[in-house]
Structures are given as C-alpha cells and as structure tokens.
Design a protein around this motif. Structure first.
Motif, PDB file in Angstrom:
ATOM      1  N   PRO A  58       0.507  -1.065   0.161  1.00  0.00           N
ATOM      2  CA  PRO A  58      -0.167   0.360  -0.207  1.00  0.00           C
ATOM      3  C   PRO A  58       0.350   1.268   0.005  1.00  0.00           C
ATOM      4  O   PRO A  58       2.063   1.257   0.771  1.00  0.00           O
ATOM      5  N   ASP A  59      -0.039   2.373  -0.269  1.00  0.00           N
ATOM      6  CA  ASP A  59       1.171   3.919  -0.353  1.00  0.00           C
ATOM      7  C   ASP A  59       1.254   3.614   1.310  1.00  0.00           C
ATOM      8  O   ASP A  59       0.445   4.230   2.070  1.00  0.00           O
ATOM      9  N   SER A  60       2.091   3.783   1.602  1.00  0.00           N
ATOM     10  CA  SER A  60       2.792   4.566   3.243  1.00  0.00           C
ATOM     11  C   SER A  60       2.375   5.944   3.097  1.00  0.00           C
ATOM     12  O   SER A  60       2.242   5.317   4.745  1.00  0.00           O
ATOM     13  N   GLY A  61       2.052   6.079   2.697  1.00  0.00           N
ATOM     14  CA  GLY A  61       2.411   7.868   3.254  1.00  0.00           C
ATOM     15  C   GLY A  61       0.214   7.902   3.083  1.00  0.00           C
ATOM     16  O   GLY A  61       0.382   9.339   3.629  1.00  0.00           O
ATOM     17  N   CYS A  62      -0.422   6.845   2.663  1.00  0.00           N
ATOM     18  CA  CYS A  62      -1.706   7.269   2.397  1.00  0.00           C
ATOM     19  C   CYS A  62      -1.846   8.640   2.180  1.00  0.00           C
ATOM     20  O   CYS A  62      -2.979   9.710   2.445  1.00  0.00           O
ATOM     21  N   LEU A  65      -5.693   9.559   0.830  1.00  0.00           N
ATOM     22  CA  LEU A  65      -6.386   9.984   1.940  1.00  0.00           C
ATOM     23  C   LEU A  65      -6.242  11.150   3.014  1.00  0.00           C
ATOM     24  O   LEU A  65      -6.770  11.763   3.222  1.00  0.00           O
ATOM     25  N   ARG A  66      -5.411  11.306   2.870  1.00  0.00           N
ATOM     26  CA  ARG A  66      -4.526  12.654   3.655  1.00  0.00           C
ATOM     27  C   ARG A  66      -4.380  13.985   2.873  1.00  0.00           C
ATOM     28  O   ARG A  66      -5.656  14.609   3.295  1.00  0.00           O
ATOM     29  N   ALA A  67      -5.094  13.833   1.403  1.00  0.00           N
ATOM     30  CA  ALA A  67      -5.626  14.571   0.744  1.00  0.00           C
ATOM     31  C   ALA A  67      -6.856  15.087   1.543  1.00  0.00           C
ATOM     32  O   ALA A  67      -7.216  15.954   1.409  1.00  0.00           O
ATOM     33  N   HIS A  73     -11.318  18.592   6.761  1.00  0.00           N
ATOM     34  CA  HIS A  73     -10.717  19.496   7.390  1.00  0.00           C
ATOM     35  C   HIS A  73      -9.509  20.940   7.906  1.00  0.00           C
ATOM     36  O   HIS A  73     -10.298  21.754   9.270  1.00  0.00           O
ATOM     37  N   GLY A  74      -8.977  21.236   6.314  1.00  0.00           N
ATOM     38  CA  GLY A  74      -9.348  22.502   6.965  1.00  0.00           C
ATOM     39  C   GLY A  74      -7.484  22.844   6.649  1.00  0.00           C
ATOM     40  O   GLY A  74      -7.464  23.438   7.487  1.00  0.00           O
ATOM     41  N   VAL A  75      -7.152  21.840   7.037  1.00  0.00           N
ATOM     42  CA  VAL A  75      -5.855  22.048   7.478  1.00  0.00           C
ATOM     43  C   VAL A  75      -4.713  20.940   6.175  1.00  0.00           C
ATOM     44  O   VAL A  75      -5.119  20.890   5.277  1.00  0.00           O
ATOM     45  N   PRO A  76      -3.251  21.238   6.353  1.00  0.00           N
ATOM     46  CA  PRO A  76      -2.403  21.137   5.323  1.00  0.00           C
ATOM     47  C   PRO A  76      -2.421  19.449   5.237  1.00  0.00           C
ATOM     48  O   PRO A  76      -2.566  19.431   6.779  1.00  0.00           O
ATOM     49  N   ALA A  77      -2.413  18.674   4.604  1.00  0.00           N
ATOM     50  CA  ALA A  77      -2.054  17.367   4.465  1.00  0.00           C
ATOM     51  C   ALA A  77      -0.946  16.733   5.273  1.00  0.00           C
ATOM     52  O   ALA A  77      -0.729  16.229   5.989  1.00  0.00           O
ATOM     53  N   GLY A  78       0.470  18.175   5.352  1.00  0.00           N
ATOM     54  CA  GLY A  78       1.716  17.380   6.607  1.00  0.00           C
ATOM     55  C   GLY A  78       1.201  17.712   8.128  1.00  0.00           C
ATOM     56  O   GLY A  78       1.913  17.207   8.602  1.00  0.00           O
ATOM     57  N   ALA A  79      -0.372  17.981   8.369  1.00  0.00           N
ATOM     58  CA  ALA A  79      -0.370  17.499   9.434  1.00  0.00           C
ATOM     59  C   ALA A  79      -1.733  16.592  10.239  1.00  0.00           C
ATOM     60  O   ALA A  79      -1.930  16.738  10.914  1.00  0.00           O
ATOM     61  N   ILE A  80      -1.274  15.533   8.705  1.00  0.00           N
ATOM     62  CA  ILE A  80      -2.340  14.757   8.917  1.00  0.00           C
ATOM     63  C   ILE A  80      -0.993  13.371   9.062  1.00  0.00           C
ATOM     64  O   ILE A  80       0.063  13.034   8.619  1.00  0.00           O
ATOM     65  N   LEU A  81      -1.547  13.049   9.845  1.00  0.00           N
ATOM     66  CA  LEU A  81      -1.373  10.952  10.002  1.00  0.00           C
ATOM     67  C   LEU A  81      -1.628  10.214  10.087  1.00  0.00           C
ATOM     68  O   LEU A  81      -2.425   9.724  10.824  1.00  0.00           O
ATOM     69  N   CYS A  82      -2.230   9.234   9.727  1.00  0.00           N
ATOM     70  CA  CYS A  82      -2.676   8.086   9.360  1.00  0.00           C
ATOM     71  C   CYS A  82      -2.560   7.047  10.315  1.00  0.00           C
ATOM     72  O   CYS A  82      -1.018   6.677   9.844  1.00  0.00           O
ATOM     73  N   ASP A 227       0.348  19.989  14.632  1.00  0.00           N
ATOM     74  CA  ASP A 227       1.329  21.062  14.436  1.00  0.00           C
ATOM     75  C   ASP A 227       2.253  19.953  13.163  1.00  0.00           C
ATOM     76  O   ASP A 227       2.122  18.941  13.657  1.00  0.00           O
ATOM     77  N   GLU A 228       2.588  20.365  12.458  1.00  0.00           N
ATOM     78  CA  GLU A 228       3.061  19.806  11.200  1.00  0.00           C
ATOM     79  C   GLU A 228       4.837  18.618  12.150  1.00  0.00           C
ATOM     80  O   GLU A 228       5.377  17.845  11.392  1.00  0.00           O
ATOM     81  N   ARG A 229       5.135  19.548  12.600  1.00  0.00           N
ATOM     82  CA  ARG A 229       6.687  19.377  13.521  1.00  0.00           C
ATOM     83  C   ARG A 229       5.597  18.606  14.221  1.00  0.00           C
ATOM     84  O   ARG A 229       7.311  17.002  14.223  1.00  0.00           O
ATOM     85  N   LEU A 230       4.911  18.307  14.813  1.00  0.00           N
ATOM     86  CA  LEU A 230       4.542  16.770  15.759  1.00  0.00           C
ATOM     87  C   LEU A 230       4.332  15.850  14.703  1.00  0.00           C
ATOM     88  O   LEU A 230       5.073  14.167  14.987  1.00  0.00           O
ATOM     89  N   ILE A 231       3.379  15.827  13.446  1.00  0.00           N
ATOM     90  CA  ILE A 231       3.112  14.484  12.682  1.00  0.00           C
ATOM     91  C   ILE A 231       4.414  14.051  11.992  1.00  0.00           C
ATOM     92  O   ILE A 231       4.608  12.516  11.767  1.00  0.00           O
ATOM     93  N   ALA A 232       5.483  15.010  11.386  1.00  0.00           N
ATOM     94  CA  ALA A 232       6.723  14.593  11.133  1.00  0.00           C
ATOM     95  C   ALA A 232       7.716  13.477  11.889  1.00  0.00           C
ATOM     96  O   ALA A 232       8.616  12.591  11.302  1.00  0.00           O
TER      97      ALA A 232
END
Length: 353
Positions: A58-62, A65-67, A73-82, A227-232
């Motif tokens: 599968p797509d490791s980064g989802c 789905l993140r898009a 939710h009106g947040v950047p895709a980089g702010a989401i982790l599945c 926050d994208e820093r935490l998601i990363a």
C-alpha cells in the motif's frame, strides 16, 4: 531461556471485550461498533478493486486519504498522519514525545488503552478523578504537572463531552503535550471538534477514527492531526505499511459519502435516546452520553451489574462489564438497531433488572 522484558512481564493487557464463538447468533453490544452496514460507496469501491489490490504494497504515506482529510478539515496534508487505528497512534505518540518515567495525566475513568500503551514504554499514568457525575474539569489534569495530558472527548466509558472552550483554556495554561481523542465526536449534536485549534497550538494532537460513525472498525484506520513538526516526528517511528490498502480504499470511499454517515449517526442517536428513556423508566440510572453507547447502573433492589452481565451472556447478548473502581456497579451498552435494543430490554426484564 530467553528473557522477557520486565515491563512485558508486568503488563496487564488491554481487554477488548468478549466475542461470540463462531456460528453463534448473538447481539453484540460491547465494542461500540456501528450496527449498520458501511456506505454503499465503500462496498462498491472494495468490490471494484478486486483481489489485485492485495498484490502490491500500500501507499505508506496514505497520500490520497490525507489529501481528502486535508480538504475535510481545512488543515495541510502534512498536519495529518494515518495509522492502524487510533491504538497505533496512541502508542506512537508515547514513543515520539515521552521518555521513560514521564507522566501522563488522564481522567478517571477513561479509555483503558491509554494506561496499557503507557506501560509498554515505561511512561507513568496519573489518574485524575472526575466528579461524582463523571464530569471533568480539564484544568485539573494539569495540577500533577505531567508532561502530557490525554482527554477522550467524549470520554469513554462515560460518554460525557467537554466543550471546546474548556479545552482551549487548558491549552492556554498548559505547555506540555495535550492529546484530544475524538473517536466519538461525530455523535455530539452540534459538538465542536478542536482540530481547528491545531493551527494555533503547537502542543495539541487530535486523534480521530473511522471505526465508529463510519462503521469501519474491522478496517483498523485512524488519523492524527497536529502541528506539522509533531506529525513529522510521529511519522519517523511509524510502521512503514501499517495502514493496509483495503483500509485506505475504504476510508477514502467513506469520505465521499457524508450524507450516509450523517444518516447513520442520526439513526444511532435516535435509538440511543429512545433506549435511554426506556431504560430509565425501569429504574436504571443512565448517564446522558453523547456517543454510540451509554453507561448505566441497574436498580439497587435487583441483581448486580455483574449478575446481569452474566445472565445476558447466557442469552448470547454481549454488553461490557468493567470490574474496576467506580464502574463495577455499572454496564456499558453499545447502541445497536432498534430491534436489538428492544430484545435487550426484554432480556433485562427477564433477568429481573
């Protein structure tokens, strides 16, 4: 002899709830699953994909789905982790942001997995009692000076909801990690998610799941918004292919059918209120929860909660009993179909409750 890690030796595994034996016709009201089928769009997507979907990783980064979640939710895709359900994400945030012997404050009672996951990595749980009616003042969770706070909102197993304004006051006063688990937020009439606050508070992580309102418990898929820093940071420690291809496809399809999800939630909420009214009419005390379950205490002049639990099991009706302080005189009952709840009420009457 191979040594087992002392933490594993001491660990009390999370109890997920009793399952019926294969082939047994049962009414299963103990794991807060949706009583209704998945969206037709989900079924169609899975049927159309066929077995070929299983051949490739599968797509490791989802990504898709993140898009879709980014747009929702009106947040950047980089702010989401599945992740593989919220359970993987709970363990992952402990590993990512907490050190051994750090403390996490949680309400008492709350979702038992928080303590189980903490024990796996040597993190200490500090339980902060809710009041006599199980209501929570979020600010009290900061009083033990923990490194992190986790709030299930609505809470499990009580079903009570904390207003977003109260959580924001906590965020203004507390600089440690704040995790808000919104597994049941879809069932709160006019309830406000705090996902939007992740844009202003870099110490906030919001967890969501497809298991409840979307009816995808078996797919095991959830996501974190922060926050994208935490998601990363969380992404670094995540299993590479933890969200399988079928789960991703099902979640993507579910998001394309918000009308069906809303209808499912409305049906469950309607049944919830009718069942709660009928239960209280027979002398039970049922908390006014905002979830697809309710917590209830049987009348004091009848059988105990544990006795009722066993009598229901004998009839292949599964509800949840917690042998724990403040909960041992209560049952947690998931909301099923109208027919299932009627059958349960009849069984409770027959059980003398």
């Amino acid at each position: 002899m191979v040594q087992i890690h002392p933490r594993i030796e001491r660990l009390q595994p999370y109890a997920a709830g009793t399952r019926p034996d294969p082939g047994i016709a049962a009414i299963k009201l103990n794991q807060n699953e949706s009583p209704y089928p998945v969206s037709p769009k989900v079924e169609q997507a899975i049927r159309s994909s066929g077995a070929e979907l299983l051949r490739e990783y599968p797509d490791s980064g989802c990504g898709r789905l993140r898009a879709a979640l980014s747009e929702l939710h009106g947040v950047p895709a980089g702010a989401i982790l599945c992740g593989n359900g919220s359970s993987e994400l709970i363990t992952l945030l402990y590993k990512s942001f907490l050190c051994e012997n750090d403390t996490v404050a949680v309400p008492d009672p709350t979702f038992g997995l928080y303590a189980t996951a903490a024990a796996l990595v040597g993190v200490k749980i500090v339980s902060v009692p809710t009041d006599d009616d199980f209501r929570l003042e979020p600010g009290k969770l900061a009083e033990p000076s923990p490194q992190a706070i986790i709030i299930a909102n609505p809470n499990a197993p009580t079903g009570l909801y904390v207003e977003a304004e109260q959580i924001e006051r906590l965020l203004n006063d507390f600089r440690g990690l704040v995790v808000v688990d919104e597994a049941y937020i879809d069932f709160v009439p006019e309830g406000t998610s705090v996902i939007g606050l992740t844009k202003r508070y870099s110490n906030l992580i919001v967890l969501r799941t497809f298991s409840k309102a979307y009816g995808l418990s078996g797919a095991r898929i959830g996501y974190a918004v922060a926050d994208e820093r935490l998601i990363a940071a969380m992404a670094k420690g995540r299993e590479t292919f933890s969200v399988n291809a079928v789960a991703q496809l099902a979640a993507e399809a579910a998001l394309t059918d918000p009308a069906y999800t809303s209808l499912t939630v409305e049906r469950i909420n309607r049944t919830h209120e009718a069942f709660r009214a009928a239960l209280t009419d027979t002398g039970w005390r049922a908390w006014p929860s905002f979830t697809n379950f309710l917590l209830a205490t049987p009348p004091s002049d009848g059988p105990t909660a544990q006795e009722i639990y066993q009598r229901l099991l004998d009839r292949h009706i599964y509800v949840r009993y917690f042998d724990a302080p403040r909960l041992s005189d209560k049952l947690r009952i998931s909301i099923g179909t109208d027919t299932e709840m009627k059958t349960l009420l009849e069984a409770l009457s027959d059980a003398g409750a």
